[in-house]
Design an enzyme around this catalytic site. Structure first.
Site, mmCIF file in Angstrom:
data_model
loop_
_atom_site.group_PDB
_atom_site.id
_atom_site.type_symbol
_atom_site.label_atom_id
_atom_site.label_comp_id
_atom_site.label_asym_id
_atom_site.label_seq_id
_atom_site.Cartn_x
_atom_site.Cartn_y
_atom_site.Cartn_z
ATOM 1 N N HIS A 1 -11.088 -4.494 9.525
ATOM 2 C CA HIS A 1 -11.735 -4.435 8.207
ATOM 3 C C HIS A 1 -13.013 -3.606 8.257
ATOM 4 C CE1 HIS A 1 -8.965 -7.436 6.751
ATOM 5 N NE2 HIS A 1 -9.613 -7.624 5.626
ATOM 6 N N GLU B 1 0.804 -1.234 0.000
ATOM 7 C CA GLU B 1 0.000 0.000 0.000
ATOM 8 C C GLU B 1 0.833 1.278 0.000
ATOM 9 O OE1 GLU B 1 -0.782 -2.610 1.912
ATOM 10 O OE2 GLU B 1 -2.828 -3.151 1.314
#
Lengths: 326, 319
Positions: free
Chosen positions: A129, A60
């Protein structure tokens, strides 16, 4: 007009902008053949090829850094960060480079970058999440923040974000992907930095953004049955903030409830609430109230998750409290 | 040595001296209290900056790091606006907003430097991605230190550059210390270049204090990456003759080691080589010209206006 899903609206905006401008490219994990974890980019690689719909390794921070570097030499990259939780890995490149390069290099560069990312809970995915981390970005100058709540705004604002010459964090609450709404068939944009009164009312102003707008509208319906007229404002963009629209409404109602899915402390409501307090103290008939997630990680268990995340019932109760103040 | 060669060496000598003189002047200004903030000098590492920039084309790009004065002067050829930046002036290369470690001169192909160790690696890979996608034949030369090779961005960016075959030269200035941490305390391998195999790319270790060796290695790397064969790692062994930053007295380095590297000062080595090829007065005149140029840069910086505070908040956004 056509009725389409929120995810389709995002996909259509990507498709149309990529066809319109060959400098636009997508970078992200599993975005090509697989179509991304939420299948938002499905079908795009067939149309635009693997160079422009570019699958990346799980990296990322460097995906964002690569986007910054490519933008410096003329690309207009759009990054998909699979879950907003993972954006923490890219905070270095976002905060230290994307947000700063233009300013710290004396305005020599423009960075037209969009970071799309699904936020939020209500799916039982658990603590890493399910987060809504947009408030972190509110305290970082140099990154615009868009968080649309409808397919119409999602498409129009994503187009604006892609055409914008600044880094834009584009927050897609994952509960919204499966919602439907009317979208014009012709090309249109929704400008960044404009809030929208989505329900007119006179007794109280309820301010929110993204999926929580739906909760606020439900609460407003419940309140209507009690004879309360709630005005609901969808912020749509968190940076820049459209304070004018908020002020106009509050000057009329004198009472405010702010709602967000992120944590309560240091959150989006905390910031906007204080700005409203600074600007509108003399118009307020009651203390400002906020509705937000509890200050604990978002749990996986449905019972616990529902307890931690705010919903229409919490908004309804907050409005009742604000109205009870004389 | 041919005449062309000696001209070339004189030109390298001039630029290396310009860097040395620039930084020694900064040092004085800090002591005098005329400069504030911090700076990370590259004294002793001038051959890597000058040699590497001589190995690429003027149209190629450079991404630098916190220790970037040498890279900047080697790439752009001018110290004036960098000096103004150090003084925080409006005419500074970043308008006085960046200071020593946040500099860019896009028009000269000097894309970025920054204070995050390893931060420039993905930026360089991204620039290389744009070059490749636009079908241009430039390369990106990314400077980083041995310390940066332990950042996650090193692995992430080098890996992406390798799978996408990006035109990226990874130029590691291994000065044996990441701030105070010796190389062997931070690496299980003997050299940074040992890691090249993990990315299926060439990794070459060279003497970073010989400007010609550095130039030739980067030339070879540039040929490789320009051909579309993917990234190339050059590890140049060198040594800073000073602390990590201006507050560092280098107590962690053995005296014998410092003395050994002082003998390998790249400027002294080059001067010695030049004395065999050109008349002493030619070298003297270059040394005088360099001092004059830095005097002019200082005068330019001091005479420049302070930056404006008008609409500072508005200036973060592009139209």
């Amino acid at each position: 007009m056509s009725e389409i899903f929120y995810s389709q609206a995002i996909r259509d905006a990507l498709r149309e902008e990529m066809a319109r401008d060959e400098r636009v490219l997508l970078l992200g994990e599993d975005i090509a053949g697989y179509g991304g974890a939420f299948r938002v980019t499905r079908g795009l690689v067939e149309q635009f090829g693997p160079e422009r719909i570019r699958n990346t390794p799980i990296s990322e921070n460097s995906i964002v850094g690569v986007a910054v570097g490519s933008a410096m030499l003329g690309a207009r990259p759009i990054v998909e960060i699979m879950f907003m939780d993972f954006i923490t890995l890219a905070i270095d490149q976002l905060f230290n480079h994307a947000a700063k390069f233009r300013f710290m290099f004396g305005e020599q560069v423009t960075l037209p970058i969009v970071i799309r990312t699904p936020s939020g809970g209500r799916r039982g995915y658990g603590p890493t999440h399910s987060q809504s981390l947009e408030s972190l970005f509110m305290s970082m100058p140099g990154i615009k923040i868009a968080a649309p709540s409808t397919p119409h705004d999602a498409k129009g604002m994503l187009k604006s974000a892609i055409r914008d010459n600044n880094p834009v964090l584009f927050v897609e609450n994952k509960s919204l992907y499966g919602t439907r709404g009317e979208v014009p068939d012709e090309d249109y944009v929704v400008p960044l930095g404009s809030a929208k009164v989505v329900r007119e009312g006179s007794h109280v102003t309820v301010i929110s953004y993204s999926q929580m707008v739906q909760e606020c509208l439900r609460a407003a319906q419940m309140l209507e049955r009690d004879g309360v007229s709630a005005e609901v404002i969808d912020l749509r963009t968190l940076n820049p903030l459209d304070m004018d629209t908020l002020c106009r409404s509050i000057e009329k109602t004198g009472r405010v409830v702010l709602a967000e899915e992120g944590h309560r402390t240091g959150g989006v409501c905390a910031e906007i609430g204080f700005q409203l307090f600074e600007k509108l103290y003399y118009y307020l008939d009651a203390p400002i109230k906020r509705v937000a997630a509890l200050d604990v990680p978002v749990p996986a268990s449905p019972v616990l998750e529902k307890f931690v995340l705010p919903d229409h019932q919490d908004v309804y109760e907050a409005v009742k409290e604000v109205l009870a103040e004389v | 040595m041919s005449d062309i060669e000696s001209r070339q060496l004189l030109s390298y000598y001039r630029t290396m001296l310009l860097i040395r003189e620039f930084e020694s002047r900064l040092d004085k200004f800090f002591v005098d209290g005329r400069l504030h903030g911090t700076t990370h000098p590259c004294t002793g590492q001038e051959a890597t900056a000058v040699g590497a920039c001589a190995g690429i084309r003027p149209t190629d790009y450079v991404v630098s790091n916190h220790r970037g004065h040498g890279h900047f002067i080697a790439k752009t050829g001018t110290p004036e606006r960098l000096m103004a930046e150090l003084f925080g002036k409006a005419t500074g290369v970043s308008g006085g907003r960046g200071g020593s470690q946040h500099i860019a001169d896009i028009a000269s192909g000097f894309l970025a430097s920054n204070g995050i160790t390893g931060g420039g690696l993905p930026i360089a890979a991204g620039a290389a991605l744009s070059i490749k996608m636009q079908g241009r034949d430039q390369v990106v030369l990314c400077f980083f230190g041995d310390g940066a090779a332990n950042q996650g961005t090193f692995h992430e960016s080098v890996n992406m550059a390798a799978i996408w075959k990006l035109p990226l030269i990874l130029f590691c200035e291994n000065n044996l210390y990441a701030m105070s941490t010796p190389f062997n305390d931070a690496f299980p391998v003997s050299n940074v270049s040992d890691r090249a195999d993990g990315y299926a790319m060439p990794g070459k270790i060279i003497d970073g204090n010989d400007v010609c060796v550095v130039r030739d290695a980067v030339r070879e790397a540039a040929r490789h990456v320009r051909s579309g064969a993917g990234p190339y790692l050059v590890e140049a062994l060198t040594y800073r003759h000073c602390g990590h930053s201006k507050s560092d007295g280098c107590e962690y380095r053995p005296d014998a080691e410092e003395a050994e590297w002082a003998l390998k000062d790249p400027i002294k080595l080059l001067r010695k080589k030049l004395l065999d090829a050109v008349p002493q007065q030619e070298i003297d005149s270059i040394e005088q010209a360099v001092r004059n140029e830095i005097d002019e840069a200082v005068a330019f910086a001091l005479d420049s206006p302070q930056p404006s505070t008008d609409d500072l908040e508005g200036s973060i956004w592009a139209n």
